[in-house]
Scaffold this active site. Structure first.
Site, short mmCIF file in Angstrom:
data_model
loop_
_atom_site.label_atom_id
_atom_site.label_comp_id
_atom_site.label_asym_id
_atom_site.label_seq_id
_atom_site.Cartn_x
_atom_site.Cartn_y
_atom_site.Cartn_z
CE LYS A 124 4.85 12.08 28.31
NZ LYS A 124 5.34 11.36 29.49
CG ASP A 164 2.64 8.81 28.21
OD1 ASP A 164 3.20 9.18 29.25
OD2 ASP A 164 1.49 9.19 27.90
N GLY A 235 -8.50 4.10 36.51
CA GLY A 235 -7.81 3.49 35.39
C GLY A 235 -7.48 2.03 35.66
CG PHE A 236 -6.64 -2.25 35.71
CD1 PHE A 236 -6.40 -2.17 37.07
CD2 PHE A 236 -6.21 -3.37 35.04
CE1 PHE A 236 -5.76 -3.20 37.74
CE2 PHE A 236 -5.56 -4.41 35.70
CZ PHE A 236 -5.33 -4.32 37.06
N GLY A 237 -4.43 0.75 33.48
CA GLY A 237 -3.29 0.55 32.61
C GLY A 237 -2.12 0.09 33.45
CG ASN A 238 1.78 -1.20 31.80
OD1 ASN A 238 1.13 -2.24 31.91
ND2 ASN A 238 2.70 -1.03 30.88
CB VAL A 239 0.08 4.10 35.81
CG1 VAL A 239 0.10 4.93 37.08
CG2 VAL A 239 1.13 4.63 34.82
CB ALA A 240 -4.24 1.62 37.45
CD1 TRP A 241 -0.97 -5.21 37.36
CD2 TRP A 241 0.71 -4.42 36.11
NE1 TRP A 241 0.00 -6.19 37.29
CE2 TRP A 241 1.04 -5.74 36.52
CE3 TRP A 241 1.62 -3.74 35.30
CZ2 TRP A 241 2.23 -6.36 36.16
CZ3 TRP A 241 2.81 -4.36 34.94
CH2 TRP A 241 3.10 -5.65 35.37
#
Length: 445
Positions: A124, A164, A235-241
Site C-alpha cells: 500500500k 484508492d 459513502g459515494f465514491g467508486n466503491v459505493a457507486w
C-alpha cells in the site's frame, strides 16, 4: 503463540500506530488455534516475520502549485509481503494518510490478495496530499513528482500500484504516464488505467460488484435472496457507486448514501437517474445533498449522522476504516439487520465486530468482501502481460469465479460447530495459511 507478547513487542516498536496494531490483533486472534497446530510455523517465526513489512519507502514530494508556490508533501510505499507474488496494492492521496494507516492497509492487502486465487503479494502507498480543490494541472504535477521519487521501486514483476481514496483513473493515468516515460517501457505497471491504454473493463465498478456477488453467496447459504432487500450504503465514491449499481441490478433497494457531513435517506430507493445525477455532481466537485433533496423531495438529509440508524436488511460500509462502531452495531442488531458486509477496509471497529458475532448476525470482513477490486486489478495485469483486452462479460465471469472461490474458502475455515459461519475467522485463516505455506516453502528470507 503468545499473542499478547507479540502485540506488546509491536506496540513498543511502533507506538501510536493504532490502525496497524488493530489489524494485526484481529488476524492473530483468528489464526491462533490453527497456528498452534503447526509447530513448524513457530520454529520458523512465521508470525513475527509476517507482521512486519518487507520494507517501507518514505520520501519527500516537492511540487509547484498554480500560483508558483513550492509545496511539500510526504510520500510512502509499504511493500508488505511478496511470498505469493509481486507487491500489489493501491495508492491513497488524502490528508489523513499516515504510516499506521498504510501499514494496516498493506497488512490487510496481503491476506486479501491471497484469497483472490491470483499470485499477488501485499502493499500500500500514498501521500498526505489531497486532490480536493486542486486543479488538473496541480494534480498532474504532484503525481509526476510522486512517481519521480518512487519509480525505481516499481515494475510489472516487482510492485504494481493501483488507485484508492483520492486516486482514480485521472491520477493513475498521470502516474503511469510519468513511470512509462522514465523506464521507456510499456509494461502496464499500474492498474486502474484508462481503457485506451491497457485498462480493464469494469475495473472502476469491480469492488462494489464483487462485494454484491459475495453478499449473494452469503444469502444463498441462508437459503435467502437479495431480491427485495433494503440496503444501507455509506459513502459515494467508486466503491459505493459500484455497490449501488449492482444491488439495484440484483433486485435490492438502496436507501442511503453518505458523506462526511451526514447521510441521505431515500425511501424510494437510490437508483437509475439518481445515481447518474450524483456521479455528475461529484465529477463537477459540487455538493450532492441540496440538489438531491430538491429534485427528489421524498428523500431526507440527516446532518452529522450515520446511515446505520435506519432499519434495513443489509448494511454495507463503503467509505473508510472504523466507520461503523459498537453503538452503530447495536442499533443495526436491534433493528433486525440480516447481514453486514464490509466493502471498505476494516470498516467496523472491534466492538462492532464482537457485537455482530456474539448475536450471530452474519458479518463478513473487507479482506473477503471487497477483494473484487484487487482481483480485477490482477486480471488487468494478466491482460497487459498478454497484450490483449477482455470483454466486460469475460472479466465479469472471472470476477464471479473469484468471489465464489473466496466465499468457499471462508466457509471452509469459518464454519463453527453450531453451523454459524464466522466469515472473519474463515477469511483470516484462509489468507494466512496460503501466505504461511509459501513462506515456509521458500525458506527463511
Amino acid at each position: 503463540m503468545d499473542i499478547n507478547k507479540i502485540l506488546s513487542s509491536l506496540e513498543a516498536k511502533h507506538p501510536g500506530e493504532k490502525e496497524y496494531l488493530q489489524a494485526v490483533r484481529e488476524v492473530l486472534l483468528c489464526v491462533e488455534d490453527v497456528y498452534n497446530e503447526h509447530p513448524e510455523f513457530e520454529k520458523a517465526k512465521i508470525i513475527e516475520r509476517m507482521v512486519e513489512p518487507d520494507r517501507i519507502i518514505t520520501f519527500r514530494v516537492t511540487w509547484v502549485d498554480d500560483n508558483g508556490e513550492v509545496q511539500t508533501n510526504l510520500g510512502y510505499r509499504v511493500q508488505f509481503n511478496k511470498a505469493i507474488g509481486p507487491y500489489k496494492g493501491g495508492i491513497r492521496f488524502h490528508a489523513s494518510v499516515n504510516l499506521s494507516i498504510l501499514k494496516f492497509l498493506g497488512f490487510e492487502q496481503t491476506f486479501k490478495n491471497a484469497l483472490t486465487t491470483l499470485p499477488m503479494g501485499g502493499a500500500k502507498g500514498g501521500s498526505d496530499f489531497s486532490p480536493r480543490g486542486k486543479s488538473d494541472a496541480e494534480i498532474m504535477r504532484f503525481c509526476q513528482a510522486f512517481i519521480l521519487e518512487l519509480w525505481k521501486n516499481l515494475g510489472p514483476d516487482r510492485d504494481v500500484p493501483a488507485g484508492d481514496i483520492g486516486v482514480g483513473a485521472r491520477e493513475v493515468g498521470y502516474m503511469y504516464g510519468m513511470y512509462k516515460k522514465l523506464v521507456d517501457e510499456c509494461t502496464g505497471t499500474f492498474t486502474g488505467k484508462g481503457l485506451d491504454f491497457g485498462g480493464s473493463r469494469i475495473r472502476p465498478e469491480a469492488t462494489g460488484f464483487g462485494a454484491l456477488y459475495f453478499v449473494e453467496n452469503m444469502l444463498k447459504m441462508q437459503n435467502d435472496s437479495i431480491k427485495g432487500k433494503t440496503v444501507a450504503i455509506s459513502g459515494f465514491g467508486n466503491v459505493a457507486w459500484g455497490a449501488a449499481l449492482k444491488a439495484n441490478e440484483l433486485g435490492a433497494k438502496v436507501v442511503t448514501i453518505s458523506g462526511p457531513d451526514g447521510y441521505i435517506y431515500d425511501p424510494d430507493g437510490v437508483s437509475g437517474d439518481k445515481i447518474q445525477t450524483m456521479l455528475d455532481l461529484r465529477a463537477s466537485g459540487e455538493d450532492i445533498v441540496e440538489p438531491y433533496i430538491e429534485q427528489w423531495p421524498n428523500a431526507k438529509f440527516f446532518p452529522g449522522k450515520k446511515p446505520w440508524e435506519q432499519k434495513v436488511d443489509i448494511a454495507l460500509p463503503c467509505a473508510t476504516q472504523n466507520e461503523l462502531d459498537g453503538d452503530d452495531a447495536k442499533q443495526l442488531i436491534a433493528n433486525g439487520v440480516k447481514m453486514v458486509a464490509e466493502v471498505s477496509n476494516m470498516g467496523c471497529t472491534p466492538e462492532a465486530i464482537d457485537a455482530f458475532i456474539e448475536s450471530k448476525t452474519i458479518y463478513a470482513p473487507g479482506k473477503a468482501v471487497n477483494a473484487g477490486g484487487v482481483a480485477t486489478s490482477g486480471l488487468e495485469m494478466s491482460q497487459n502481460a498478454m497484450h490483449l483486452q477482455w470483454s466486460a462479460e469475460e472479466v465479469d465471469e472471472k470476477l464471479h469465479y473469484i468471489m465464489n472461490s473466496i466465499h468457499d474458502q471462508c466457509v471452509t475455515y469459518g464454519t463453527e460447530p453450531s453451523g454459524y459461519i464466522n466469515y472473519m475467522k474463515g477469511a483470516n485463516i484462509a489468507g494466512f495459511m496460503k501466505v504461511a505455506r509459501a513462506m515456509m516453502e521458500q525458506g527463511v528470507l
